[in-house]
Design a protein around this motif. Structure first.
Motif, PDB file in Angstrom:
ATOM      1  N   GLY A  23      32.206  24.332   4.371  1.00 58.42           N
ATOM      2  CA  GLY A  23      31.235  23.388   4.904  1.00 58.42           C
ATOM      3  C   GLY A  23      30.184  22.990   3.895  1.00 58.42           C
ATOM      4  N   GLN A  24      30.620  22.700   2.664  1.00 59.49           N
ATOM      5  CA  GLN A  24      29.663  22.422   1.594  1.00 59.49           C
ATOM      6  C   GLN A  24      29.220  20.967   1.575  1.00 59.49           C
ATOM      7  OE1 GLN A  24      32.042  24.035  -1.591  1.00 59.49           O
ATOM      8  NE2 GLN A  24      30.817  25.908  -1.680  1.00 59.49           N
ATOM      9  N   ASN A  25      27.941  20.748   1.840  1.00 58.14           N
ATOM     10  CA  ASN A  25      27.309  19.440   1.746  1.00 58.14           C
ATOM     11  C   ASN A  25      25.962  19.667   1.073  1.00 58.14           C
ATOM     12  OD1 ASN A  25      28.745  19.582   4.693  1.00 58.14           O
ATOM     13  ND2 ASN A  25      29.128  17.607   3.720  1.00 58.14           N
ATOM     14  N   PHE A  26      25.772  19.110  -0.122  1.00 62.01           N
ATOM     15  CA  PHE A  26      24.550  19.383  -0.884  1.00 62.01           C
ATOM     16  C   PHE A  26      23.517  18.280  -0.652  1.00 62.01           C
ATOM     17  CE2 PHE A  26      27.433  21.673  -4.150  1.00 62.01           C
ATOM     18  CZ  PHE A  26      27.524  22.760  -3.295  1.00 62.01           C
ATOM     19  N   LEU A  27      22.275  18.684  -0.482  1.00 56.87           N
ATOM     20  CA  LEU A  27      21.189  17.746  -0.203  1.00 56.87           C
ATOM     21  C   LEU A  27      20.873  16.873  -1.413  1.00 56.87           C
ATOM     22  CD1 LEU A  27      18.680  19.827   1.916  1.00 56.87           C
ATOM     23  CD2 LEU A  27      19.361  17.480   2.401  1.00 56.87           C
ATOM     24  N   VAL A  28      20.808  15.569  -1.194  1.00 58.52           N
ATOM     25  CA  VAL A  28      20.410  14.649  -2.261  1.00 58.52           C
ATOM     26  C   VAL A  28      19.197  13.815  -1.849  1.00 58.52           C
ATOM     27  CG1 VAL A  28      22.655  14.538  -3.391  1.00 58.52           C
ATOM     28  CG2 VAL A  28      22.181  12.984  -1.484  1.00 58.52           C
ATOM     29  N   ASN A  29      18.625  14.117  -0.690  1.00 59.12           N
ATOM     30  CA  ASN A  29      17.390  13.458  -0.252  1.00 59.12           C
ATOM     31  C   ASN A  29      16.213  14.280  -0.778  1.00 59.12           C
ATOM     32  OD1 ASN A  29      15.080  12.680   1.164  1.00 59.12           O
ATOM     33  ND2 ASN A  29      16.224  12.108   2.995  1.00 59.12           N
ATOM     34  N   PRO A  30      15.434  13.749  -1.723  1.00 57.42           N
ATOM     35  CA  PRO A  30      14.397  14.562  -2.377  1.00 57.42           C
ATOM     36  C   PRO A  30      13.237  14.963  -1.487  1.00 57.42           C
ATOM     37  CG  PRO A  30      14.259  12.269  -3.088  1.00 57.42           C
ATOM     38  CD  PRO A  30      15.506  12.379  -2.276  1.00 57.42           C
ATOM     39  N   SER A  31      13.105  14.366  -0.310  1.00 58.26           N
ATOM     40  CA  SER A  31      11.946  14.669   0.539  1.00 58.26           C
ATOM     41  C   SER A  31      12.179  15.847   1.477  1.00 58.26           C
ATOM     42  CB  SER A  31      11.572  13.439   1.368  1.00 58.26           C
ATOM     43  OG  SER A  31      12.551  13.184   2.371  1.00 58.26           O
ATOM     44  N   VAL A  32      13.441  16.254   1.669  1.00 56.61           N
ATOM     45  CA  VAL A  32      13.749  17.243   2.701  1.00 56.61           C
ATOM     46  C   VAL A  32      13.337  18.656   2.308  1.00 56.61           C
ATOM     47  CG1 VAL A  32      15.606  18.319   4.035  1.00 56.61           C
ATOM     48  CG2 VAL A  32      15.612  15.844   3.666  1.00 56.61           C
ATOM     49  N   CYS A  33      13.741  19.098   1.139  1.00 56.34           N
ATOM     50  CA  CYS A  33      13.503  20.497   0.748  1.00 56.34           C
ATOM     51  C   CYS A  33      12.023  20.859   0.636  1.00 56.34           C
ATOM     52  CB  CYS A  33      14.252  20.820  -0.532  1.00 56.34           C
ATOM     53  SG  CYS A  33      16.045  20.891  -0.264  1.00 56.34           S
ATOM     54  N   PRO A  34      11.164  19.983   0.087  1.00 58.29           N
ATOM     55  CA  PRO A  34       9.739  20.318   0.097  1.00 58.29           C
ATOM     56  C   PRO A  34       9.207  20.536   1.512  1.00 58.29           C
ATOM     57  CG  PRO A  34      10.151  18.528  -1.437  1.00 58.29           C
ATOM     58  CD  PRO A  34      11.428  18.751  -0.688  1.00 58.29           C
ATOM     59  N   ARG A  35       9.668  19.733   2.466  1.00 48.57           N
ATOM     60  CA  ARG A  35       9.212  19.894   3.856  1.00 48.57           C
ATOM     61  C   ARG A  35       9.697  21.211   4.437  1.00 48.57           C
ATOM     62  NH1 ARG A  35      10.427  14.594   7.337  1.00 48.57           N
ATOM     63  NH2 ARG A  35       9.036  15.664   8.801  1.00 48.57           N
ATOM     64  N   MET A  36      10.936  21.593   4.116  1.00 46.18           N
ATOM     65  CA  MET A  36      11.469  22.863   4.619  1.00 46.18           C
ATOM     66  C   MET A  36      10.711  24.045   4.022  1.00 46.18           C
ATOM     67  SD  MET A  36      15.610  22.324   4.745  1.00 46.18           S
ATOM     68  CE  MET A  36      15.855  23.952   5.482  1.00 46.18           C
TER      69      MET A  36
END
Length: 291
Positions: A28-41
Motif C-alpha cells: 500500500g505504498q503511496n508517498f506524499l507529494v503535497n508539501p503542506s500536509v506533513c507540517p500540519r501532521m
C-alpha cells in the motif's frame, strides 16, 4: 521546513529510480507529494523539543523530516528493506532520527518506546497504508502503550468509521473500541492527488488522544472485563440488522439475562447495537451476573 525536493515529483521519481525502487501494491505504498500536509501532521501530534515521536511507515522520509525538526527524538519503523538506503540519503544529517526495520504489528513497541524515549512524553504519528489501518490502531490502543496521542493519515472512509459517534450510520465495533481507549477527532482532509502514485480514494488525518487506563475500582463506568465488553460489542455489530439481544445470543450471550440488563437501563428490548452508547455497553457488560 520540509525537504523541498522530496515533494517534487520529478525529483522523487529520480531518487527512487536511482535506488531501483518500485512501488509495492501489496504494501500500500503511496508517498506524499503535497508539501503542506506533513507540517500540519507534525504540529498536530504535538512534537516538541522535549518529546519523542514514534513513526510507522516513513516511506521516503517526508513526514520524518518534519517530525525531526520539532521533536527531541524520532524512531521510525519501516517494513520495506528496499527503502532503508533511500532513507539513509533523505535523512542524512538528521542526528535525532533512528530507523528501525521491522513489522510494527510484530515488534515489541513497549520496549522500543522505553529504550528510545526514556523519560519523554511520546506520541505516534504516521501516514498509514490502508490495509494495516484498523489492526495497527487497535494494537496501539489495546497494548496501552505509554503514548499521549496517535495522529495518523488514513483512508477517508476509515477515518469516518474510526471517529463515528454512536447512533450514526458509520458507527461500528471499531468506533466504540477507539472511543473506549481514546478521544477521536478528524482534523483535516487530504485529496488523492496529494500522493504518488495517486490512490483511488481520498484520505483524512485523525488524532486519537489516549485516555488514561480506566481504574476499575475507582471509575464507575469502567469495564469489569474488557474482553467481555468487546465480545458483546462485536457480537452486536456482527449482525447489526438484528436486535442486540438476538445478535448477542448468536454470539453466545444469555439472551434472557441481557434483556433484563437492558430493561434495567430503561432501554427497549428490541434496540440495535448501533443505538447504544459506549457507556450503555459498559454498563451491560459490567453486570457481574450477566453472561
Amino acid at each position: 521546513m520540509s525537504h523541498p525536493k522530496l515533494t517534487d515529483i520529478a525529483y522523487l521519481r529520480g531518487l527512487l529510480d536511482r535506488h531501483g525502487f518500485a512501488f509495492s501494491k501489496k504494501l500500500g505504498q503511496n508517498f506524499l507529494v503535497n508539501p503542506s500536509v506533513c507540517p500540519r501532521m507534525a504540529e498536530a501530534c504535538g512534537a516538541a523539543a522535549d518529546t519523542g515521536v514514534l513513526e510507522i511507515g516513513p516511506g521516503v522520509g517526508v513526514l520524518t523530516r518534519e517530525l525531526a525538526s520539532r521533536a527531541g527524538k524520532v524512531a521510525a519503523i519501516e517494513l520495506d528493506r528496499r527503502l532503508l538506503p533511500v532513507l539513509d540519503e533523505t535523512l542524512a544529517g538528521q542526528g535525532n532520527v533512528e530507523i528501525i526495520q521491522g513489522d510494527a504489528l510484530k515488534l515489541d513497541l513497549r520496549r522500543i518506546i522505553a529504550e528510545r524515549f526514556p523519560g519523554m512524553p511520546v506520541s505516534v504519528c504516521a501516514n498509514l497504508p490502508y490495509y494495516i489501518t484498523s489492526p495497527l490502531i487497535m494494537a496501539l490502543l489495546e497494548q496501552r502503550l505509554p503514548v499521549r496521542s496517535i495522529t495518523v493519515m488514513v483512508q477517508k472512509e476509515a477515518a469516518d468509521r474510526l471517529c463515528a459517534a454512536p447512533g450514526t450510520r458509520a458507527c461500528g465495533a471499531v468506533s466504540l473500541a477507539v472511543s473506549y481507549f481514546s478521544e477521536p477527532e478528524i482534523l483535516f482532509s487530504v485529496s488523492r492527488g496529494s500522493f504518488l502514485p495517486a490512490p483511488a480514494v481520498d484520505s483524512s488525518v485523525i488524532r486519537l488522544t489516549v485516555k488514561p487506563p480506566r481504574a476499575e475500582e475507582a471509575a464507575a463506568n469502567a469495564a469489569a472485563d474488557e474482553r467481555r465488553l468487546f465480545a458483546l460489542i462485536r457480537a452486536g455489530f456482527n449482525q447489526r440488522r438484528k436486535t442486540l439481544v438476538n445478535a448477542a445470543a448468536a454470539g453466545g450471550f444469555d439472551k434472557q439475562r441481557l434483556a433484563e440488563v437492558l430493561a434495567a437501563q430503561d432501554l427497549p428490548v428490541n434496540i440495535r447495537a448501533e443505538a447504544l452508547t459506549l457507556e450503555q455497553f459498559i454498563a451491560a457488560a459490567n453486570d457481574t451476573n450477566s453472561f
